[in-house]
Design an enzyme around this catalytic site. Sequence first.
Site, PDB file in Angstrom:
ATOM      1  N   ALA A 150       0.863  -1.188   0.000  1.00 51.04           N
ATOM      2  CA  ALA A 150       0.000   0.000   0.000  1.00 51.04           C
ATOM      3  C   ALA A 150       0.901   1.240   0.000  1.00 51.04           C
ATOM      4  O   ALA A 150       0.774   2.130   0.846  1.00 51.04           O
ATOM      5  CB  ALA A 150      -0.955  -0.017   1.197  1.00 51.04           C
TER       6      ALA A 150
ATOM      7  N   HIS B 185       2.992   4.628  -0.548  1.00 47.28           N
ATOM      8  CA  HIS B 185       2.627   6.041  -0.693  1.00 47.28           C
ATOM      9  C   HIS B 185       3.909   6.868  -0.744  1.00 47.28           C
ATOM     10  O   HIS B 185       5.017   6.305  -0.690  1.00 47.28           O
ATOM     11  CB  HIS B 185       1.711   6.462   0.461  1.00 47.28           C
ATOM     12  CG  HIS B 185       2.233   6.080   1.823  1.00 47.28           C
ATOM     13  ND1 HIS B 185       3.376   6.620   2.364  1.00 47.28           N
ATOM     14  CD2 HIS B 185       1.786   5.175   2.724  1.00 47.28           C
ATOM     15  CE1 HIS B 185       3.582   6.093   3.551  1.00 47.28           C
ATOM     16  NE2 HIS B 185       2.650   5.193   3.799  1.00 47.28           N
TER      17      HIS B 185
ATOM     18  N   GLY C  87       5.441   8.507   1.377  1.00 49.69           N
ATOM     19  CA  GLY C  87       6.365   8.264   2.495  1.00 49.69           C
ATOM     20  C   GLY C  87       7.330   7.129   2.148  1.00 49.69           C
ATOM     21  O   GLY C  87       8.544   7.242   2.357  1.00 49.69           O
ATOM     22  N   HIS C  88       6.788   6.043   1.591  1.00 49.43           N
ATOM     23  CA  HIS C  88       7.656   4.924   1.181  1.00 49.43           C
ATOM     24  C   HIS C  88       8.627   5.378   0.087  1.00 49.43           C
ATOM     25  O   HIS C  88       9.789   4.982   0.076  1.00 49.43           O
ATOM     26  CB  HIS C  88       6.817   3.760   0.630  1.00 49.43           C
ATOM     27  CG  HIS C  88       5.948   3.093   1.649  1.00 49.43           C
ATOM     28  ND1 HIS C  88       4.583   3.152   1.615  1.00 49.43           N
ATOM     29  CD2 HIS C  88       6.262   2.326   2.735  1.00 49.43           C
ATOM     30  CE1 HIS C  88       4.074   2.462   2.623  1.00 49.43           C
ATOM     31  NE2 HIS C  88       5.079   1.952   3.317  1.00 49.43           N
TER      32      HIS C  88
ATOM     33  N   GLN D 123       3.010  -9.729  13.202  1.00 44.52           N
ATOM     34  CA  GLN D 123       3.127  -8.480  13.958  1.00 44.52           C
ATOM     35  C   GLN D 123       1.776  -7.824  14.236  1.00 44.52           C
ATOM     36  O   GLN D 123       1.717  -6.751  14.821  1.00 44.52           O
ATOM     37  CB  GLN D 123       4.058  -7.499  13.254  1.00 44.52           C
ATOM     38  CG  GLN D 123       3.527  -6.868  11.980  1.00 44.52           C
ATOM     39  CD  GLN D 123       4.599  -6.066  11.259  1.00 44.52           C
ATOM     40  OE1 GLN D 123       5.500  -6.611  10.641  1.00 44.52           O
ATOM     41  NE2 GLN D 123       4.518  -4.755  11.364  1.00 44.52           N
TER      42      GLN D 123
ATOM     43  N   GLU E 187      10.948   7.194  10.368  1.00 48.78           N
ATOM     44  CA  GLU E 187      10.865   7.641  11.769  1.00 48.78           C
ATOM     45  C   GLU E 187       9.425   7.724  12.263  1.00 48.78           C
ATOM     46  O   GLU E 187       9.201   7.954  13.439  1.00 48.78           O
ATOM     47  CB  GLU E 187      11.546   9.007  11.923  1.00 48.78           C
ATOM     48  CG  GLU E 187      13.056   8.912  11.886  1.00 48.78           C
ATOM     49  CD  GLU E 187      13.750  10.218  12.217  1.00 48.78           C
ATOM     50  OE1 GLU E 187      13.068  11.261  12.268  1.00 48.78           O
ATOM     51  OE2 GLU E 187      14.980  10.185  12.416  1.00 48.78           O
TER      52      GLU E 187
ATOM     53  N   SER F 200       0.705   7.351   6.041  1.00 46.38           N
ATOM     54  CA  SER F 200       0.562   5.978   6.519  1.00 46.38           C
ATOM     55  C   SER F 200      -0.383   5.244   5.583  1.00 46.38           C
ATOM     56  O   SER F 200      -1.327   5.842   5.048  1.00 46.38           O
ATOM     57  CB  SER F 200      -0.026   5.988   7.936  1.00 46.38           C
ATOM     58  OG  SER F 200      -0.576   4.723   8.242  1.00 46.38           O
ATOM     59  N   SER F 201      -0.137   3.952   5.406  1.00 51.17           N
ATOM     60  CA  SER F 201      -1.028   3.164   4.541  1.00 51.17           C
ATOM     61  C   SER F 201      -2.437   3.134   5.132  1.00 51.17           C
ATOM     62  O   SER F 201      -3.411   2.929   4.418  1.00 51.17           O
ATOM     63  CB  SER F 201      -0.503   1.741   4.415  1.00 51.17           C
ATOM     64  OG  SER F 201       0.818   1.785   3.971  1.00 51.17           O
TER      65      SER F 201
END
Length: 283
Positions: A32, A34, A36-37, A61, A151, A188-189
């Site tokens: 997923a 975005h 950020g990745h 997890q 982070e 975030s995803s």
Amino acid sequence: MKIFQNKTELSSYLDALKKMGLSIGLVPTMGALHQGHLTLVNEALEKNDKVVVSVFVNPTQFDNKEDLKKYPRTLEADVTLLKTVSKDSIVVYAPTVGDVYGDDVASQSFSFEGLEHEMEGAFRQGHFDGVGTIVKRLLENVKPDHAYFGEKDFQQLQIVKKLVALQNMPVEIVGCKIHRAKDGLAMSSRNARLTPEHRKAATFIYKILKTAKKKFGTKSAKNITEWVQEQFQLHPLLELEYFIIADTETLKPLKRKSTHKTYRAFIAVYAGDIRLIDNIAFN
Ligand code: PAF
């Protein structure tokens, strides 16, 4: 773009590159993807000849089965997005659960010198054993020179650094700054699952973090924490799970400020049934 589903094929491909003296970066993700990745991927591309982006929704997890079930799986769109960054320098490792775990889908149990008991560790049972297990396996399968972590999951970043130190793994862990939407929400995803109303409301989280940071010069941790709790009690759409000001290294909650230490505030908030986390450096 090469896509591997199998660790043996991935390893033999990477071994050939390593023999040619090429450096390898790893960006572990749960897909997923975005912006950020992409920040992590771009940072990895600057320092490495080849970048492996792993896309794997790691079942061990998740402490919440419903969250695991609903976690977005968008491999085709992820590959399309990665191709906009580079077609030649990126390879995708999208293993099956069987390729990673065989028949035993279970976590190894780790001790990260107490880092695992704070915050996310306290609220998400077994979460960091699951993260430790998958990150160790990915590092073993890829054997990268550098591995990149955001982070936004600052506690995870500290735990991964501890993992490689304790296990003597020959890799440099690189932490990358939080990528925020224009209105401040950390990428975030999970954001894609927010209703429009909750998406708008979620901008409150970063606003609160920034104001808390301003207060840090003159107010105590207790005073700031109480103020944050009050702000969320008054908020009609967001529910605060925790707000903690902690020592950046030990992640233990701040009791008395020391001028030699650095601190960060960490927050977890529910917007409807979506859980969002964020953090900010205070000094
Ligand atoms: O941060 C994540 O997306 C995951 O925790 C990670 C590091 C890819 C391990 O599954």
